[in-house]
Design a protein around this motif. Structure first.
Motif, short mmCIF file in Angstrom:
data_model
loop_
_atom_site.label_atom_id
_atom_site.label_comp_id
_atom_site.label_asym_id
_atom_site.label_seq_id
_atom_site.Cartn_x
_atom_site.Cartn_y
_atom_site.Cartn_z
N TYR A 1 32.47 37.83 26.16
CA TYR A 1 32.77 38.60 27.37
C TYR A 1 31.96 39.91 27.38
CZ TYR A 1 36.69 35.67 28.89
OH TYR A 1 37.45 34.65 29.35
N ARG A 2 31.55 40.32 28.58
CA ARG A 2 30.78 41.55 28.74
C ARG A 2 31.55 42.55 29.60
NH1 ARG A 2 24.62 40.75 30.42
NH2 ARG A 2 24.83 43.02 30.18
N SER A 3 31.27 43.81 29.37
CA SER A 3 31.85 44.88 30.18
C SER A 3 30.86 45.21 31.29
CB SER A 3 32.15 46.12 29.33
OG SER A 3 32.68 47.15 30.12
N TRP A 4 30.98 44.53 32.41
CA TRP A 4 30.00 44.65 33.48
C TRP A 4 29.96 46.07 34.07
CZ3 TRP A 4 26.87 40.59 33.71
CH2 TRP A 4 27.36 39.36 33.25
N LEU A 5 31.11 46.69 34.16
CA LEU A 5 31.18 48.04 34.71
C LEU A 5 31.03 49.12 33.64
CD1 LEU A 5 34.09 47.62 37.29
CD2 LEU A 5 31.63 47.57 37.72
N GLY A 6 30.99 48.72 32.38
CA GLY A 6 30.90 49.67 31.28
C GLY A 6 29.51 49.79 30.70
N GLU A 7 28.54 49.04 31.23
CA GLU A 7 27.17 49.08 30.74
C GLU A 7 26.26 49.65 31.82
OE1 GLU A 7 26.02 45.21 29.48
OE2 GLU A 7 27.83 44.87 28.28
N PRO A 8 25.47 50.68 31.51
CA PRO A 8 24.59 51.28 32.52
C PRO A 8 23.62 50.29 33.15
CG PRO A 8 24.75 52.71 30.59
CD PRO A 8 25.43 51.42 30.23
N GLY A 9 23.25 49.26 32.41
CA GLY A 9 22.28 48.31 32.93
C GLY A 9 22.85 47.35 33.96
N THR A 10 24.16 47.15 33.98
CA THR A 10 24.77 46.18 34.89
C THR A 10 25.74 46.80 35.88
OG1 THR A 10 26.54 45.73 33.28
CG2 THR A 10 24.56 44.33 33.18
N ALA A 11 26.16 48.04 35.66
CA ALA A 11 27.21 48.63 36.50
C ALA A 11 26.77 48.75 37.95
CB ALA A 11 27.61 50.00 35.95
N LEU A 12 25.56 49.26 38.20
CA LEU A 12 25.10 49.44 39.57
C LEU A 12 24.93 48.11 40.28
CD1 LEU A 12 24.26 51.58 41.64
CD2 LEU A 12 21.90 51.28 40.88
N THR A 13 24.42 47.11 39.58
CA THR A 13 24.29 45.78 40.18
C THR A 13 25.65 45.20 40.54
OG1 THR A 13 22.28 45.38 38.88
CG2 THR A 13 23.38 43.46 39.83
N ALA A 14 26.63 45.40 39.66
CA ALA A 14 27.98 44.91 39.94
C ALA A 14 28.56 45.59 41.18
CB ALA A 14 28.88 45.16 38.73
N LEU A 15 28.30 46.88 41.33
CA LEU A 15 28.77 47.59 42.52
C LEU A 15 28.09 47.10 43.79
CD1 LEU A 15 28.92 51.25 41.16
CD2 LEU A 15 30.85 49.78 41.71
N ILE A 16 26.81 46.81 43.71
CA ILE A 16 26.07 46.30 44.87
C ILE A 16 26.64 44.96 45.31
CG2 ILE A 16 23.82 45.43 45.61
CD1 ILE A 16 22.55 47.62 43.89
N VAL A 17 26.95 44.11 44.35
CA VAL A 17 27.55 42.81 44.68
C VAL A 17 28.88 42.99 45.40
CG1 VAL A 17 28.53 40.69 43.71
CG2 VAL A 17 26.36 41.59 42.83
N ALA A 18 29.71 43.89 44.87
CA ALA A 18 31.02 44.13 45.49
C ALA A 18 30.87 44.70 46.89
CB ALA A 18 31.83 45.09 44.62
N ASP A 19 29.95 45.64 47.07
CA ASP A 19 29.73 46.23 48.39
C ASP A 19 29.17 45.21 49.36
OD1 ASP A 19 29.58 48.88 49.97
OD2 ASP A 19 27.55 48.07 50.20
N CYS A 20 28.27 44.36 48.89
CA CYS A 20 27.68 43.33 49.74
C CYS A 20 28.74 42.33 50.20
CB CYS A 20 26.55 42.62 48.98
SG CYS A 20 25.69 41.37 49.95
#
Length: 293
Positions: free
Chosen positions: A146-165
């Motif tokens: 398991y990964r911390s998608w919102l806890g890693e600087p490399g994936t957090a912004l991408t995860a937010l973009i997906v949610a906003d989209c």
């Protein structure tokens, strides 16, 4: 009845609304401008006049520059994804198939959800311990742990973009779908008879009808994405390591977390100016495209 009297009566009828707007919007804006030239704190002293020192410090500071880049990146990527997915969804829902009405109704649900509810939902999906995304990816073999998608600087912004989209692409789809209803079917049929392929029909027959409405959707979504606050605040609060901090969050932190009211007011006015420039630029593009058509 003269035209001058008609104009005067119109202004008199609008006067109560104008007074309310000045009281609600005008005075707070004027007071914010006044506050931006002081070193006032959120509580306590009114502060001393410091001129443009607040603006100079903000514009020359690395925090503002990094945050501006993050905000621009978020706005560009999220709006681009929403426009593409929205148009594709509209083209699909414009076709005749069984259950189309139900699918159209379901597509509205993400957009109808309050943003805080949407952010909480996606925060649960991204949860590093029991999130649905980690579970799905590990079960199909794409992840080992398991990964911390919102806890890693490399994936957090991408995860937010997906949610906003996911939240906002239905707005673009609805606008595009409404525009598609205006495309004459005889022109589409004639292009098919002439041997035009799917891409040629979309580019030369359908796209001219979509250009104006999509420009309006682009304006609305870009301005909203540029001043985004709620979805990011609920999901990451600008972290980790400020990798998802946008300008609106920086304004909040400056004014309320650090209690620097004067500096926060300056930053808020800078953000307002940037959004205004975007709105004016887009309005010019809309007028230009309308004149060309």
């Amino acid at each position: 009845m003269t035209s001058n009297w008609i104009t005067t009566r119109a202004w008199l009828l609008m006067l109560p609304l104008l007074i309310v707007m000045i009281a609600i919007i005008g005075w707070p804006l004027v007071d914010t401008v006044r506050l931006s030239f002081t070193d006032a704190k959120l509580v306590g002293t009114e502060g001393n006049f410091v001129g443009i020192d607040n603006y100079v410090k903000i514009l020359s500071g690395s925090n503002f520059q990094r945050t501006l880049i993050t905000t621009t990146l978020f706005a560009v990527l999220s709006v681009a994804a929403e426009m593409v997915i929205g148009v594709l969804a509209a083209l699909l829902l414009n076709q005749q198939f069984y259950g189309r009405s139900v699918l159209r109704a379901l597509m509205i649900l993400p957009w109808a959800l309050p943003t805080v509810v949407n952010a909480t939902l996606w925060r649960l999906i991204y949860n590093p311990e029991y999130g649905a995304l980690n579970a799905a990816l590990t079960q199909i073999g794409l992840l080992d742990t398991y990964r911390s998608w919102l806890g890693e600087p490399g994936t957090a912004l991408t995860a937010l973009i997906v949610a906003d989209c996911w939240k906002n692409f239905p707005l673009v789809a609805l606008i595009a779908l409404a525009a598609l209803q205006a495309v004459p079917r005889d022109i589409t049929a004639a292009s098919m008879v002439d041997g035009a392929g799917a891409w040629s029909r979309f580019r030369f027959v359908i796209m001219p009808y979509l250009a104006g409405p999509l420009m309006v959707a682009l304006v609305l979504r870009t301005i909203e994405a540029f001043k985004v606050f709620d979805i990011i605040w609920v999901m990451t609060r600008g972290g980790p390591a400020n990798s998802t901090r946008t300008l609106s969050i920086l304004v909040y932190q400056e004014a309320f977390s650090f209690q620097r009211a004067g500096s926060g007011a300056s930053l808020a006015l800078i953000v307002t100016l940037l959004v205004t420039v975007l709105a004016v630029a887009y309005a010019a593009l809309i007028r230009k495209s309308a004149g060309a058509s």
